[in-house]
Structure formats: C-alpha cells, structure tokens
Design a protein around this motif. Structure first.
Motif, short mmCIF file in Angstrom:
data_model
loop_
_atom_site.label_atom_id
_atom_site.label_comp_id
_atom_site.label_asym_id
_atom_site.label_seq_id
_atom_site.Cartn_x
_atom_site.Cartn_y
_atom_site.Cartn_z
N ILE A 6 0.45 -1.16 0.06
CA ILE A 6 0.28 0.07 0.22
C ILE A 6 0.90 1.08 -0.02
CG2 ILE A 6 -1.96 0.46 1.43
CD1 ILE A 6 -2.69 -1.90 0.29
N GLY A 7 0.81 1.76 -1.08
CA GLY A 7 1.54 3.22 -1.29
C GLY A 7 2.69 2.52 -1.87
N GLY A 8 2.39 1.69 -3.05
CA GLY A 8 3.53 1.14 -3.88
C GLY A 8 3.74 1.57 -5.04
N THR A 9 3.49 3.23 -5.33
CA THR A 9 4.29 3.77 -6.15
C THR A 9 5.19 4.75 -5.75
OG1 THR A 9 2.03 5.28 -6.12
CG2 THR A 9 2.24 3.25 -8.04
N SER A 18 9.61 -3.72 -6.59
CA SER A 18 10.74 -4.07 -7.14
C SER A 18 11.63 -5.01 -6.97
CB SER A 18 12.02 -2.86 -7.94
OG SER A 18 10.93 -2.46 -8.80
N ARG A 19 12.01 -5.29 -5.60
CA ARG A 19 12.82 -5.87 -4.73
C ARG A 19 12.24 -7.05 -4.07
NH1 ARG A 19 15.33 -8.43 -0.91
NH2 ARG A 19 17.08 -7.94 0.39
N ALA A 23 12.57 -10.95 -5.91
CA ALA A 23 13.68 -12.04 -4.67
C ALA A 23 12.14 -13.09 -5.55
CB ALA A 23 12.97 -11.79 -3.60
N GLY A 24 10.84 -13.01 -6.50
CA GLY A 24 10.01 -14.24 -6.88
C GLY A 24 8.86 -14.18 -6.17
N HIS A 25 8.53 -12.82 -5.36
CA HIS A 25 7.76 -13.16 -4.77
C HIS A 25 6.27 -12.15 -5.55
CE1 HIS A 25 9.32 -14.30 -1.01
NE2 HIS A 25 10.07 -13.20 -0.73
N ASP A 166 15.28 -2.48 2.26
CA ASP A 166 16.20 -4.48 2.54
C ASP A 166 15.01 -4.13 3.35
OD1 ASP A 166 17.44 -4.20 0.19
OD2 ASP A 166 19.12 -3.90 1.27
N ALA A 167 15.46 -3.41 4.58
CA ALA A 167 14.01 -4.51 5.68
C ALA A 167 13.09 -4.81 5.70
CB ALA A 167 14.98 -2.95 7.01
#
Length: 249
Positions: A6-9, A18-19, A23-25, A166-167
C-alpha cells in the motif's frame, strides 16, 4: 508469497515492489493511481485479495493536526479489509523515537498508527526507520534562503531508502515480529553538521548557522531519534551516498 504494498508507487513503495519481485514474490502495488483510496476504502478488497502480507508505506498528505485523522481512518479501513481478506501479516513503516516526541503533530499521528496496528486483528510487524538521506534537501529548505541555512544541532542517524527497503523486504517475507524493529544508518550526526557536510560536498557556498529554534527538528530533545542497541544498522554511509552520482528521479 503474495504481498500487497500500500503506497506502492511512492519513494519507498516503488523500490520495495521491485525488490520483492526480484526475489520471486507476487506483488501488487496499490495507491490512488491504481484505484485504491485508503481514506474511503475504495479498491481495498480487490487489492488485498489472496494477499499473505500487506506492507503499508503510505504517508499523511500533511504533517499538521490533520495527520492523526488520516492515520486513524486509513488504518481502520486497512485492518478491516485485511481481516475480510484473511491477511496473515500486516507491516507498517514508522519512525525511530516516534513515541518520544509528542510535541509534534505528525509524530503523535504515527504513534497512533502503531497503536492501532498493535491492537488490530492480525499479526504485525513495525519497522521504525531513522531519517532518510533523501530528505536532507527538504529539511534544509525549511529554513534556508539564498545565502544561509539555519539548522539545530539535533542528533540524527540517517539512513538510505535502499537500506530501509531491504529491511522491509526481509520483515515482509518472514514471520511476524508482533513487535518493532529499529533500522538506522551506521553514523550519527548533529543536524547542523550534516547540513555543512552536504553543502560542502556539493560545493554549495551557503553558510549553515546553528539555530536551536529552526525547523521541525528543533522540537526534538536529546537522543530520541538515535536507534537503540538492538537496532539493525544499515551498511550505507551518508558521505559515500552523497558522493555517488544518481540519476534524476
């Protein structure tokens, strides 16, 4: 794993999408531009359908007294829709020390958001980050003119948004913490010294004056914005980040 951001843009959300995809999700980015309105709940059921985890990185449009109502309303809609969809893990991005600065409307609002999540129906994780490297220009602009920048000596421990992402990605794809993780940069600076370093590296000849009443961070006392001993420390140093050329946004 199926994850809705949510807030993905936005600044954090787009990097996180993108991350996670790398990772294949299976990732669904959701925002006003994709037809999801957290303030009304419009589009949430479709965005959360089949999601294992939801990561909420939205932000209030203002930092003033209106921000608590924003987080109260949006978290209510998100938690209710998540329960309908069977979401097993709700994640939010918050701020290190957020509950220690009640004099700031926005920090009180983020503390409310955390409390709503803790008392909600789903397992949860709260990732608290320190101030982003990328926001330093905005912080300086609040109290700057053509010749000077005024900043307090408030101590901060800034972090790159790449390291925050990353976290978040690690937390989103692991078991819920049902608690809080602090993430922070590797170095602590006084904000006025950070301003001098920034301008010097950029060969910007404005002068930084220490002014303990200047800007939002003047309201912060002591070391409350510094991460605790159990924090996850990121690898990226501000000096290295500042010296690395980046493509314009």
């Amino acid at each position: 794993m199926k994850i809705t951001v949510i807030g993905g843009t936005g600044l954090i959300g787009s990097q996180l999408v993108s991350r996670l995809r790398e990772a294949g999700h299976e990732v669904t980015p959701s925002s006003l531009s994709t037809g999801v309105d957290l303030l009304t709940g419009t589009g949430l059921d479709q965005a959360l359908e089949g999601a294992d985890t939801v990561v909420n990185v939205t932000n209030s449009p203002t930092f003033d007294e209106a921000s608590p109502d924003f987080f109260r309303t949006t978290m209510g809609h998100l938690l209710t829709a998540g329960e309908r969809a069977g979401v097993r893990h709700q994640v939010i991005l918050s701020i290190v020390g957020v509950d220690q600065v009640p004099q700031l409307d926005y920090y009180r609002a983020k503390t409310l958001q955390e409390d709503l999540l803790r008392n909600g129906p789903a397992a949860y994780s709260i990732v608290r980050a320190t101030q982003f490297f990328e926001f330093m220009d905005a912080v300086m602009s609040w109290t700057a003119d053509d010749r000077t920048v005024r900043l307090p000596s408030t101590r901060i421990q800034p972090i790159s948004t790449v390291d925050v992402v990353d976290a978040l990605a690690d937390i989103a794809t692991d078991a819920p913490l049902n608690g809080t993780l602090d993430v922070a940069g590797p170095d602590v600076f006084a904000l006025d010294e950070l301003g001098r370093l920034t301008l010097s590296t950029r060969q910007d000849h404005r002068t930084v004056f220490t002014d303990e009443q200047a800007g939002m961070f003047a309201a912060v006392d002591g070391d409350v914005l510094i991460a605790g001993p159990d924090a996850r420390l990121a690898p990226t140093h501000y000096k290295d980040w500042l010296s690395t050329p980046r493509q314009p946004a």
